[in-house]
Design a protein around this motif. Structure first.
Motif, PDB file in Angstrom:
ATOM      1  N   GLN A  40       4.084 -12.698  -4.634  1.00  0.00           N
ATOM      2  CA  GLN A  40       4.467 -11.312  -4.384  1.00  0.00           C
ATOM      3  C   GLN A  40       3.247 -10.406  -4.307  1.00  0.00           C
ATOM      4  O   GLN A  40       3.159  -9.529  -3.427  1.00  0.00           O
ATOM      5  N   GLN A  41       2.269 -10.619  -5.185  1.00  0.00           N
ATOM      6  CA  GLN A  41       1.062  -9.793  -5.152  1.00  0.00           C
ATOM      7  C   GLN A  41       0.256 -10.052  -3.884  1.00  0.00           C
ATOM      8  O   GLN A  41      -0.338  -9.130  -3.309  1.00  0.00           O
ATOM      9  N   ARG A  43       1.538 -10.915  -1.013  1.00  0.00           N
ATOM     10  CA  ARG A  43       2.276 -10.222   0.055  1.00  0.00           C
ATOM     11  C   ARG A  43       1.929  -8.737   0.083  1.00  0.00           C
ATOM     12  O   ARG A  43       1.707  -8.160   1.147  1.00  0.00           O
ATOM     13  N   ASP A  44       1.892  -8.129  -1.114  1.00  0.00           N
ATOM     14  CA  ASP A  44       1.612  -6.693  -1.187  1.00  0.00           C
ATOM     15  C   ASP A  44       0.220  -6.375  -0.655  1.00  0.00           C
ATOM     16  O   ASP A  44       0.038  -5.383   0.068  1.00  0.00           O
ATOM     17  N   ARG A  47      -0.048  -6.913   3.291  1.00  0.00           N
ATOM     18  CA  ARG A  47       0.599  -5.898   4.124  1.00  0.00           C
ATOM     19  C   ARG A  47      -0.387  -4.806   4.519  1.00  0.00           C
ATOM     20  O   ARG A  47      -0.242  -4.156   5.553  1.00  0.00           O
TER      21      ARG A  47
END
Length: 204
Positions: A40-41, A43-44, A47
């Motif tokens: 998740q990190q 992905r952040d 982006r």
């Protein structure tokens, strides 16, 4: 003898200190984050990592166009077939954005071995948007629908051109790798390897 004893004590202390430092460096951090949290990190961060490029192209469309640029041949051939006895020129401006599709990034793209982590980047995405405020159609007798079709074909040609540019693809990859490596090192991993395929896990 007392002097020799002091020297031996100093050497022993230095040796134990060096061994302790070596063991500290080799021992993994006590709390590495779990894989879903890492994903998740990543992905952040990813982006925010895109490569933006400004483009422009002068396009001429005539009844019998000639071009040596294969990527733009479809644009001109369409004009020759569709716009009989019509002609014109346009200077088309566009913005291209290159980034990796991290919506498709999950734990299958990541493998952790102690403090080493292997990463497989997802596919590279290319998006092109025309800048209509700057695009200029010159000496044209096309109607609005024909002009819109021509510009859409120009957008697609831009996109193909960017996808085929190995230097732009490498710049986008380098940028993504730098950001993701910095994140993973901050999380406690000590070695980050970007690979095309994850290594095969061995039993035992």
């Amino acid at each position: 003898m007392a002097h020799l004893s002091r020297v031996l004590t100093i050497l022993l202390g230095a040796t134990l200190g060096a061994v302790g430092a070596w063991l500290l460096l080799r021992s993994p951090p006590t709390s590495l984050p779990d894989t879903p949290s890492v994903v998740q990190q990543m992905r952040d961060v990813a982006r925010l990592e895109t490569l933006d490029v400004s483009l422009y192209k002068k396009v001429a469309f005539t009844p019998q166009p000639e071009t040596t640029d294969a990527l733009w041949k479809d644009v001109l051939s369409w004009a020759a077939y569709t716009i009989r006895n019509q002609h014109g020129r346009a200077i088309v401006f566009a913005d291209a954005r290159l980034g990796f599709d991290f919506q498709r990034f999950d734990s299958s793209h990541l493998q952790v071995a102690g403090t080493r982590v292997y990463v497989v980047l997802p596919p590279l995405e290319v998006k092109v948007e025309l800048r209509p405020g700057e695009t200029e159609v010159i000496d044209s007798n096309l109607d609005s629908a024909q002009t819109a079709q021509l510009l859409e074909k120009a957008r697609v040609a831009f996109e193909q051109e960017v996808r085929a540019d190995s230097r732009l693809r490498q710049r986008a990859r380098d940028s993504a790798e730098r950001s993701l490596r910095a994140l993973l090192l901050t999380l406690g991993y000590r070695e980050v390897l970007f690979v095309e395929n994850l290594p095969t896990a061995t039993a035992g």
